[in-house]
Design a protein around this motif. Sequence first.
Motif, short mmCIF file in Angstrom:
data_model
loop_
_atom_site.label_atom_id
_atom_site.label_comp_id
_atom_site.label_asym_id
_atom_site.label_seq_id
_atom_site.Cartn_x
_atom_site.Cartn_y
_atom_site.Cartn_z
N SER A 1 0.47 -1.06 -0.32
CA SER A 1 -0.12 0.15 0.07
C SER A 1 0.81 1.10 -0.25
CB SER A 1 -0.71 -0.02 1.61
OG SER A 1 -0.47 -0.13 2.86
N THR A 2 2.38 0.83 0.05
CA THR A 2 3.18 2.27 -0.25
C THR A 2 2.71 2.92 -1.07
OG1 THR A 2 5.07 1.80 1.24
CG2 THR A 2 5.26 3.35 -0.20
N PRO A 3 2.39 4.23 -1.62
CA PRO A 3 2.87 4.79 -2.52
C PRO A 3 3.37 4.56 -3.87
CG PRO A 3 2.01 6.28 -0.97
CD PRO A 3 2.39 5.24 -0.34
N SER A 4 3.32 4.24 -4.34
CA SER A 4 5.00 4.33 -6.32
C SER A 4 4.87 5.59 -7.03
CB SER A 4 4.25 2.91 -6.77
OG SER A 4 3.00 3.35 -7.78
N VAL A 5 5.93 5.56 -6.90
CA VAL A 5 6.13 6.53 -8.54
C VAL A 5 5.08 6.57 -9.40
CG1 VAL A 5 8.49 7.36 -9.27
CG2 VAL A 5 8.77 7.04 -7.42
#
Lengths: 373, 373
Positions: free
Chosen positions: B313-317
């Motif tokens: 769930s970590t925002p990705s580039v």
Amino acid sequence: MSEVEMIRVDGAAIKAQCEAILVGWGMDAETATVTAEVLLDCDLRGIDTHGISLLALYAGWIRGDGFSLAAKPEIERDGPSYGLINAHGGLGFAVSVQAVEMAVKKARATGIAAVGVRNSHHFGAAGYYARLAGRAGLVGLVATSTKVVCLVPPGASKPVLGTNPLAYAVPRKDAEPIVFDMATSTAAGNKVRMHHLKSLPVPEGWVVDGQGQPVTDPHEAYKLVYEPGEGGLTPLGASPHLGSHKGYGLALLVHFLGGALTGGTFAGSVNGREGKPEGDNIGHFFIAIDPEVFRGVDAFLADVEDVSETLKSTPSVDPNRPVMLPGDLEERVRGERLKDGVPLAPALVKQLSAIADELGVPFQLIDKNAAVN
Amino acid sequence: MSEVEMIRVDGAAIKAQCEAILVGWGMDAETATVTAEVLLDCDLRGIDTHGISLLALYAGWIRGDGFSLAAKPEIERDGPSYGLINAHGGLGFAVSVQAVEMAVKKARATGIAAVGVRNSHHFGAAGYYARLAGRAGLVGLVATSTKVVCLVPPGASKPVLGTNPLAYAVPRKDAEPIVFDMATSTAAGNKVRMHHLKSLPVPEGWVVDGQGQPVTDPHEAYKLVYEPGEGGLTPLGASPHLGSHKGYGLALLVHFLGGALTGGTFAGSVNGREGKPEGDNIGHFFIAIDPEVFRGVDAFLADVEDVSETLKSTPSVDPNRPVMLPGDLEERVRGERLKDGVPLAPALVKQLSAIADELGVPFQLIDKNAAVN
């Protein structure tokens, strides 16, 4: 070399000063002696970020929740090849010495053993504990969870992991063990801080912004690493084409061992910390392996010497800089500092003096050269 | 995507072809089945360098000294948490499955166990064996020594170490284990070979010459890696300022575990190989850790899910490229290839056809699509 004239202090004085401050903070004398020994060892080996300078850092932490310098570790699990110790919120140094000694004893009986520590705090340099296993004639492996979230996974825009350190030691015949201790980030946060203080550009690959782009401006890099939000340190490998997924995988391994196996808190969790103790709740993990059971210790030590001789006789690019084994440089610095004393920055000595004053314990960091004159 | 039209082959045919060739070379049927299973697993996961293509490589090796495909492994040491198996010069696949199963069984009894293998040969992908431990609910760690000398230590002018791979697996609740498998070099030698074949510049940091300078010309880089003499692959970290001493330290760790602890040959030794068996004498090392003994398996699996959920769930580039866990990509490819078959290069299929013909065993790598039409 350095811009500021350093104060040279004898190792014995550093150890005594550490003990006095730790006891002043409520630690019992025996635990303080073990902790001071670990801090001094780092100062002697030139690992200045993990020596007495940590006390200036801890001075801010010990007022926080869940920090209990008077805590007594408790063995919660104790089996043939495993153990788990609850540090009950104490500093991680002495309990880690206890854990690695427990792992060594068990490994001598069964071949390999692992002991975890939970509900701990910072334990300084991982390599110290690996070295203890190495000195006992065993291979030692050390992993720890971390509380600071600063490492950006490949392709992510924000940090989730820490610098999750990994260390090992390998015993040698008639010599100090080979000791290796690394953060799984490309560079330590402290290196970025030094570039920020000196206004020197940060090498491309140490730090990325929220778009995954490398940042070389030292002040922007410092903010990305030390302030909450996007960007931060890269995993070892620095960029996808140089293998940053490998440093990422290693950082995860260190957390699975140091954190998930012991019950340490995952600092970057999106799910909060339900069921976890108050405070940092750092976990450590120590593995000891007895070479004797696999093929006999003499054959093992002979092969380690073969590796050592081979590497040391490998032609080097610069004849003045021979190929080294992990820990060689630190061992040389230790020899120098045992003789000449440990160089401490005046600003650090001033901070430590203030801490000693506040606690009403003796200040002992006397300049070795001034004392002679 | 690819320049050459690939031949799509069903997994079952790949496994059958591997078995037929291995039995043709003198391996017993049971060992051949286990070996073929490992090779197929790599082909299904897109690890094409470690699937059936290895048979084309082994066809050259098996004529060399000390290679005994009919060898029967022998357990030489067997203790509470340890074991050592002599592979007697056989291929490393089946003996490694035996070793990791032995480690898992012992770890369930004592908490952690390690089993070494000596006098072995290539064992394919290290991650396969780690996965076996993970599937059994244990944490698995795998290290192996190597026979090809191609890795240049920081500051050295010539290679001394190999690409010394390290793998681990962590079990998950109701899902395949997290599996990580890395070479301790920045890039695999095979990647340099692909750039050479395609005349594409090699990224700076993969390869250095005898003066420690980065080489990006693909043909020069290929020579440095594959021909004896100076220069070669860099350790993970690529250059001193990006932490190549870390990849070097990790490569040494892998050799100390896989080689020195088991009695495997140090291929780069300046001291020759006195006292070592003929042939490659590769050593493997397998550690299994039972999460149950430290804090209970449910608490451990819940924490692994917490790590997994957090990372995913970590925002990705790039919103189209979410943050992944180690092994995720391979698991997805496996799903596709189970359905669509494994793409094999025509040149490889031709080589394997020639090997089958020479041995007088059936050729089975039929194009899945051609077969339908």
